[in-house]
Design an enzyme around this catalytic site. Structure first.
Site, PDB file in Angstrom:
ATOM      1  N   TRP A  75       0.897  -1.157   0.000  1.00  0.00           N
ATOM      2  CA  TRP A  75       0.000   0.000   0.000  1.00  0.00           C
ATOM      3  C   TRP A  75       0.929   1.199   0.000  1.00  0.00           C
ATOM      4  CZ3 TRP A  75      -1.625   4.100   3.282  1.00  0.00           C
ATOM      5  CH2 TRP A  75      -2.904   4.605   3.018  1.00  0.00           C
ATOM      6  N   LYS A 486     -20.145   5.296   6.316  1.00  0.00           N
ATOM      7  CA  LYS A 486     -20.339   4.071   5.534  1.00  0.00           C
ATOM      8  C   LYS A 486     -20.581   4.418   4.073  1.00  0.00           C
ATOM      9  CE  LYS A 486     -19.055   1.676   7.517  1.00  0.00           C
ATOM     10  NZ  LYS A 486     -18.596   1.766   8.896  1.00  0.00           N
TER      11      LYS A 486
HETATM   12  O1  M6R Z   1      -9.406  -1.473  13.442  1.00  0.00           O
HETATM   13  P1  M6R Z   1      -9.959  -0.206  13.997  1.00  0.00           P
HETATM   14  O2  M6R Z   1     -11.331  -0.397  14.589  1.00  0.00           O
HETATM   15  O3  M6R Z   1      -9.045   0.459  14.976  1.00  0.00           O
HETATM   16  O4  M6R Z   1     -10.120   0.769  12.771  1.00  0.00           O
HETATM   17  C1  M6R Z   1     -10.505   2.095  12.927  1.00  0.00           C
HETATM   18  C2  M6R Z   1     -10.882   2.723  11.601  1.00  0.00           C
HETATM   19  O5  M6R Z   1      -9.793   2.706  10.729  1.00  0.00           O
HETATM   20  C3  M6R Z   1     -12.059   1.991  10.947  1.00  0.00           C
HETATM   21  O6  M6R Z   1     -13.183   1.955  11.770  1.00  0.00           O
HETATM   22  C4  M6R Z   1     -12.433   2.659   9.619  1.00  0.00           C
HETATM   23  O7  M6R Z   1     -12.958   3.929   9.857  1.00  0.00           O
HETATM   24  C5  M6R Z   1     -13.423   1.804   8.829  1.00  0.00           C
HETATM   25  N1  M6R Z   1     -13.056   1.791   7.444  1.00  0.00           N
HETATM   26  C6  M6R Z   1     -14.814   2.283   8.902  1.00  0.00           C
HETATM   27  O8  M6R Z   1     -15.684   1.498   8.176  1.00  0.00           O
END
Ligand code: M6R
Length: 609
Positions: A75, A486
């Protein structure tokens, strides 16, 4: 984010590594590569785009028969998405070959230093500098050269490295980036994510920061980069293969939305004592006294996890009467926050590997806070860095858009607030009532899911619209934020979430004829206020889509489209109201022809800041 797979064993590494890379695809990446130790050197192939492209290139290639290899999904951070920048990287002589997750912050200085010693660079990456540094410091022992190189670097890394000089050795190390070692019989599978391991073995251990593992087919040595022995804690990986496969669904996001009732039943199982009106959370018991005496809670996380934390703020203040704040981990970590005695910091993370959340937790611990974790991924870095915590138990979440982890997080926060509430001021009757409501949630989500076709039809009506608003009040204000997140992350439609009353303070200027305005308008303390906000939108031509409580006759006069949710106590309502929003986002992405599980520019687990 980037993914690593490594293998040393008795069977051909190529297929196993490619299969491992496919299991990591969900994490988000833009190119992939593989290196396999051969009789006459290391066979390397790289490709931009999907792992399938790499697989295609490998089909016609000779070599790649060895049983030791490393592979990577990249990435891009340093340098464009090109084959040259793709891992694995080697030194000029092709003696050292390395894959790397993370960022080497002082790579420019290392490159300059190496340049003076005659090294040249093909790529723009920090990783190539690290491969050359290992080569420069190599003196007959790959592990020692790796350690010496890692002592020179600043930043975060997880690496896997091989050398033609030691064709039966695989060395891996980490600081910051996750890395696990799957322990088979006569073979080891290394990966940055357990999903690439469970097809081969359930026995695994996670490397800690500054740990190095040296693997041969019949030996394993774990130590620190300062050469102190470390005894790895081997655990059983809980994820089963079927949990990380689609099982009849078209997309992981769809699967994960629809499995929420089952997942939440698992989250709640064994944690509710209905007769006594108590919540039983084993992971908090050792610290229960400290928690009961807490003067302040700070919820932290990023993205969806932060939205769950915002709901937690309402729950903890309502049920447990503990002053609660919520803050983006990325802000908290650099703000020099005031952490007074009696402060409890709760890190919320699906992956348990989010770099900012981990750093915020470390900052809070340094300042003396009790550290709690609400994590899904068992054995992840955050779960190992906390004093106490509660696992979500919703199973692996593969879709980049977080869905079942969100409802799992809200369910756990509800249980935690009841756990503390009962030990503080909450009556047994009130707690029993909320427990009953919580236990009813999985069945009620099933009823919402039955309306999937109708939700799809409403989404289709507005699919050409480029701007959407999401609004809610009280505990459903964070739900509105989550609905907007979302939609934007997988359909690329611009969406804004806000408290409904905030609209008048600026965003109302955005309302034009037919603009889709989604209101969380379930029955609750602020219902009539929400109706007033709806009227303001309709007066300006906005098209109102209301998420409303079944049996509400009044809403029909106010909304253009209605998505129904069953009746539920207001504090728990986000567990239902978020589900139609998840489905709307899923169908919007599908109708626009996007790759739901691999949205552009996004990674599942954000392990760099
Ligand atoms: O793994 P995590 O819950 O710490 O991730 C946090 C965010 O990166 C994650 O919730 C992100 O916003 C998602 N893509 C939302 O759908």
């Amino acid at each position: 984010m980037c993914g690593i797979v490594g293998y040393i064993g008795t069977v051909s590494a190529k297929g196993l590594l490619v299969e491992g890379l496919k299991r990591l695809e969900y994490r988000g990446y833009d190119s992939a590569g593989i290196a396999v130790m051969g009789d006459k050197g290391i066979d390397i192939e790289r490709a931009v785009g999907r792992v399938a492209n790499l697989e295609g290139k490998l089909e016609g290639r000779k070599g790649f028969g060895g049983s030791l290899g490393i592979a990577h999904t990249r990435w891009a951070t340093h340098g464009a998405v090109t084959e040259t920048n793709c891992h694995p990287h080697t030194d000029n002589a092709g003696k050292i070959c390395l894959v790397h997750n993370g960022i080497i912050e002082n790579y420019a200085a290392i490159r300059t230093w190496l340049g003076k010693r005659g090294h040249t660079f093909n790529s723009e990456t920090d990783t190539e500098a690290l491969a050359c540094l290992v080569a420069e410091l190599y003196d007959g022992d790959l592990e020692a050269a790796g350690n010496a190189a890692l002592k020179e670097v600043t930043g975060a890394y997880a690496i896997a490295v091989i050398s033609t000089e030691e064709p039966d050795v695989l060395v891996c190390a980490r600081k910051g980036g996750p890395l696990m070692v799957g322990v088979g019989s006569g073979e080891y599978v290394v990966a940055s994510d357990p999903s690439a391991i469970v097809a081969h073995t359930n026995r695994a251990f996670a490397l800690d920061d500054y740990n190095v593992v040296r693997l041969t087919r019949d030996s394993i040595r774990t130590s620190t980069i300062h050469n102190k022995d470390v005894t790895p804690k081997v655990m059983m990986l809980e994820a089963q293969l079927e949990e990380i496969e689609l099982g009849g669904f078209d997309h992981y996001m769809q699967k994960e939305i629809f499995e929420q009732p089952r997942a939440l039943r698992t989250t709640l199982r064994g944690r509710i004592d209905r007769d006594e009106g108590r919540i039983v959370l084993g992971g908090l018991l050792n610290n229960a006294k400290e928690l009961v005496r807490a003067r302040k809670l700070i919820m932290t996380g990023q993205g969806t996890a932060l939205h769950a934390g915002m709901i937690g703020e309402y729950l903890f203040e309502d049920f447990a009467k503990i002053p609660t704040e919520v803050e983006y981990a990325s802000e908290f970590r650099y703000r020099n926050p005031i952490v007074e005695e009696g402060t409890v910091v709760c890190a919320i993370s699906q992956s348990g590997e989010t770099a900012d959340t981990l750093a915020a937790l470390d900052e809070a611990k340094d300042k003396g806070a009790l550290a709690l974790g609400i994590v899904n991924s068992v054995g992840s870095t955050i779960s190992r860095s906390t004093d106490a915590g509660v696992y979500l138990r919703v199973g692996p979440e593969i879709g980049v858009a977080s869905t079942k982890a969100f409802t799992g997080q809200v369910a756990v926060l509800t249980m935690m607030s009841l756990f503390l509430g009962r030990r503080r001021l909450m009556s047994v009757e009130k707690c029993k009532q909320m427990i009953g409501e919580l236990e009813g949630v999985p069945d009620k989500i099933e009823l919402v899911l039955q309306q999937a076709d109708q939700i799809k039809a409403v989404t289709e009506k507005h699919i050409e619209k480029e701007n959407w608003l999401f609004m809610g009040r009280g505990v459903n204000y964070p739900t509105a934020l989550e609905g907007a997140l979302k939609l934007k992350e997988i359909s690329y439609i611009h969406a804004e979430g806000m408290p409904a009353a905030e609209m008048k303070h600026g965003p109302i200027a955005l309302i034009t004829d037919g603009l889709p305005a989604v209101f969380i308008a379930n029955q609750g303390a602020q219902y009539t206020k929400v109706l007033a906000n709806i009227a303001e939108v309709r007066a300006r031509g906005g098209h109102v889509i209301a998420v409303a409580t079944e049996g509400d006759a009044e809403i029909k006069d106010h909304a253009d489209d209605i998505l129904w949710v069953p009746e539920i106590a207001e504090p728990l309502s986000p567990l239902l109201t978020v589900v139609p929003l998840q489905l709307m986002a899923y169908y919007a992405a599908l109708l626009r022809g996007h790759d739901v599980d691999k949205p552009r520019n996004l990674a599942k687990s954000v392990t760099v800041e």
